[in-house]
Design a protein around this motif. Structure first.
Motif, PDB file in Angstrom:
ATOM      1  N   LEU A  79       0.828  -1.212   0.000  1.00  0.00           N
ATOM      2  CA  LEU A  79       0.000   0.000   0.000  1.00  0.00           C
ATOM      3  C   LEU A  79       0.859   1.257   0.000  1.00  0.00           C
ATOM      4  O   LEU A  79       0.554   2.219  -0.703  1.00  0.00           O
ATOM      5  N   ARG A  80       1.932   1.250   0.752  1.00  0.00           N
ATOM      6  CA  ARG A  80       2.837   2.406   0.786  1.00  0.00           C
ATOM      7  C   ARG A  80       3.381   2.677  -0.616  1.00  0.00           C
ATOM      8  O   ARG A  80       3.377   3.812  -1.095  1.00  0.00           O
ATOM      9  N   ALA A  81       3.877   1.635  -1.267  1.00  0.00           N
ATOM     10  CA  ALA A  81       4.440   1.793  -2.616  1.00  0.00           C
ATOM     11  C   ALA A  81       3.365   2.268  -3.589  1.00  0.00           C
ATOM     12  O   ALA A  81       3.607   3.169  -4.413  1.00  0.00           O
ATOM     13  N   SER A  82       2.175   1.688  -3.497  1.00  0.00           N
ATOM     14  CA  SER A  82       1.082   2.092  -4.393  1.00  0.00           C
ATOM     15  C   SER A  82       0.673   3.532  -4.147  1.00  0.00           C
ATOM     16  O   SER A  82       0.393   4.271  -5.097  1.00  0.00           O
ATOM     17  N   LEU A  83       0.621   3.951  -2.883  1.00  0.00           N
ATOM     18  CA  LEU A  83       0.284   5.344  -2.581  1.00  0.00           C
ATOM     19  C   LEU A  83       1.328   6.299  -3.145  1.00  0.00           C
ATOM     20  O   LEU A  83       0.988   7.353  -3.685  1.00  0.00           O
ATOM     21  N   ARG A  84       2.583   5.929  -3.021  1.00  0.00           N
ATOM     22  CA  ARG A  84       3.642   6.788  -3.570  1.00  0.00           C
ATOM     23  C   ARG A  84       3.503   6.924  -5.080  1.00  0.00           C
ATOM     24  O   ARG A  84       3.686   8.001  -5.626  1.00  0.00           O
ATOM     25  N   LEU A  85       3.181   5.836  -5.754  1.00  0.00           N
ATOM     26  CA  LEU A  85       3.033   5.885  -7.208  1.00  0.00           C
ATOM     27  C   LEU A  85       1.751   6.594  -7.629  1.00  0.00           C
ATOM     28  O   LEU A  85       1.719   7.270  -8.651  1.00  0.00           O
ATOM     29  N   SER A  86       0.697   6.445  -6.858  1.00  0.00           N
ATOM     30  CA  SER A  86      -0.602   7.004  -7.231  1.00  0.00           C
ATOM     31  C   SER A  86      -0.785   8.451  -6.818  1.00  0.00           C
ATOM     32  O   SER A  86      -1.555   9.181  -7.428  1.00  0.00           O
ATOM     33  N   GLY A  87      -0.108   8.875  -5.759  1.00  0.00           N
ATOM     34  CA  GLY A  87      -0.399  10.170  -5.164  1.00  0.00           C
ATOM     35  C   GLY A  87       0.278  11.363  -5.764  1.00  0.00           C
ATOM     36  O   GLY A  87      -0.048  12.490  -5.407  1.00  0.00           O
ATOM     37  N   ALA A 135      -7.068  -4.001  -4.870  1.00  0.00           N
ATOM     38  CA  ALA A 135      -8.207  -4.869  -4.539  1.00  0.00           C
ATOM     39  C   ALA A 135      -8.156  -6.252  -5.208  1.00  0.00           C
ATOM     40  O   ALA A 135      -8.436  -7.247  -4.545  1.00  0.00           O
ATOM     41  N   PRO A 136      -7.789  -6.367  -6.487  1.00  0.00           N
ATOM     42  CA  PRO A 136      -7.760  -7.706  -7.083  1.00  0.00           C
ATOM     43  C   PRO A 136      -6.798  -8.680  -6.382  1.00  0.00           C
ATOM     44  O   PRO A 136      -7.009  -9.893  -6.417  1.00  0.00           O
ATOM     45  N   ASP A 137      -5.755  -8.152  -5.755  1.00  0.00           N
ATOM     46  CA  ASP A 137      -4.795  -9.022  -5.067  1.00  0.00           C
ATOM     47  C   ASP A 137      -5.252  -9.457  -3.681  1.00  0.00           C
ATOM     48  O   ASP A 137      -4.645 -10.326  -3.061  1.00  0.00           O
ATOM     49  N   LEU A 138      -6.301  -8.819  -3.186  1.00  0.00           N
ATOM     50  CA  LEU A 138      -6.799  -9.162  -1.863  1.00  0.00           C
ATOM     51  C   LEU A 138      -7.789 -10.282  -1.981  1.00  0.00           C
ATOM     52  O   LEU A 138      -8.442 -10.728  -1.204  1.00  0.00           O
ATOM     53  N   HIS A 152      -7.953   5.046  -7.167  1.00  0.00           N
ATOM     54  CA  HIS A 152      -6.971   4.349  -7.988  1.00  0.00           C
ATOM     55  C   HIS A 152      -6.334   3.207  -7.202  1.00  0.00           C
ATOM     56  O   HIS A 152      -6.147   2.091  -7.719  1.00  0.00           O
ATOM     57  N   LEU A 153      -5.995   3.453  -5.960  1.00  0.00           N
ATOM     58  CA  LEU A 153      -5.412   2.440  -5.101  1.00  0.00           C
ATOM     59  C   LEU A 153      -6.352   1.235  -4.969  1.00  0.00           C
ATOM     60  O   LEU A 153      -5.902   0.080  -5.031  1.00  0.00           O
ATOM     61  N   ALA A 154      -7.629   1.491  -4.809  1.00  0.00           N
ATOM     62  CA  ALA A 154      -8.598   0.407  -4.691  1.00  0.00           C
ATOM     63  C   ALA A 154      -8.632  -0.453  -5.942  1.00  0.00           C
ATOM     64  O   ALA A 154      -8.686  -1.684  -5.860  1.00  0.00           O
ATOM     65  N   THR A 155      -8.559   0.162  -7.114  1.00  0.00           N
ATOM     66  CA  THR A 155      -8.584  -0.633  -8.349  1.00  0.00           C
ATOM     67  C   THR A 155      -7.284  -1.403  -8.568  1.00  0.00           C
ATOM     68  O   THR A 155      -7.293  -2.481  -9.147  1.00  0.00           O
ATOM     69  N   VAL A 156      -6.179  -0.862  -8.086  1.00  0.00           N
ATOM     70  CA  VAL A 156      -4.878  -1.527  -8.268  1.00  0.00           C
ATOM     71  C   VAL A 156      -4.681  -2.655  -7.270  1.00  0.00           C
ATOM     72  O   VAL A 156      -4.225  -3.743  -7.640  1.00  0.00           O
TER      73      VAL A 156
END
Length: 176
Positions: free
Chosen positions: A148-156, A173-176, A167-171
């Motif tokens: 999540l930290r890495a995804s937030l850095r890339l998305s934010g 969520a499928p892995d959860l 955007h984070l939810a779509t990226v």
């Protein structure tokens, strides 16, 4: 006795002799699990119980090789230690000083690894701050928190908070 001397270290042979010497019809008490060492250095879990009335001076031993389990345990401890180091490296270590704000931070997991995370970094237009709490403790939540930290850095970088979370939810969520 001579076969035991071929397999076990001398001190272990003496221990086994002592235990067997104490087995009588009156005291057929099971021997709690003890660790013994073979001549080759392997560690065995040994348990003993006296045989029934038909052979009161004899006992039955069970040996389980514990060496591999201890090796795996040590490897797991080393991996866990490394995971703790990695998780600690993923949080900011410097106070963020930007646009009139001074932002320090600290997180203390209740166990070695956990799902709590925080991050901040300067951006051309100010700074970004994120806080997270993945439910649970241990390796799984710590991996998810790092993801999540890495995804937030890339998305934010270029999105509003609402769009970043969408955007984070779509990226993720499928892995959860």
């Amino acid at each position: 006795s001579s076969r035991a001397a071929e397999i076990f270290a001398p001190a272990e042979v003496e221990l086994l002799r002592t235990v067997l010497g104490n087995v009588t019809l009156e005291t057929p008490i099971p021997w709690n699990v003890q660790l013994v060492t073979t001549q080759s250095g392997r560690t065995l879990e040994a348990s003993m119980v006296a045989l029934a009335n038909s052979a009161p001076d004899r006992a039955s031993f069970q040996f389980i090789d514990a060496t591999e389990r201890e090796i795996v345990r040590a490897q797991y401890a080393a991996e866990r230690s490394r995971a703790v180091e990695i998780q600690a490296a993923l949080v900011p270590h410097e106070t963020l000083n930007t646009a009139g704000y001074e932002i320090p931070g600290r997180s203390m997991a209740s166990r070695a690894l956990g799902g709590d995370c925080y991050d901040w970094y300067a951006r051309p237009d100010g700074f970004s701050v994120s806080l997270g709490d993945v439910m649970g403790k241990g390796t799984g939540p710590s991996i998810l928190a790092a993801t999540l930290r890495a995804s937030l850095r890339l998305s934010g970088e270029t999105r509003t908070p609402a769009r970043t979370l969408g955007h984070l939810a779509t990226v993720v969520a499928p892995d959860l």
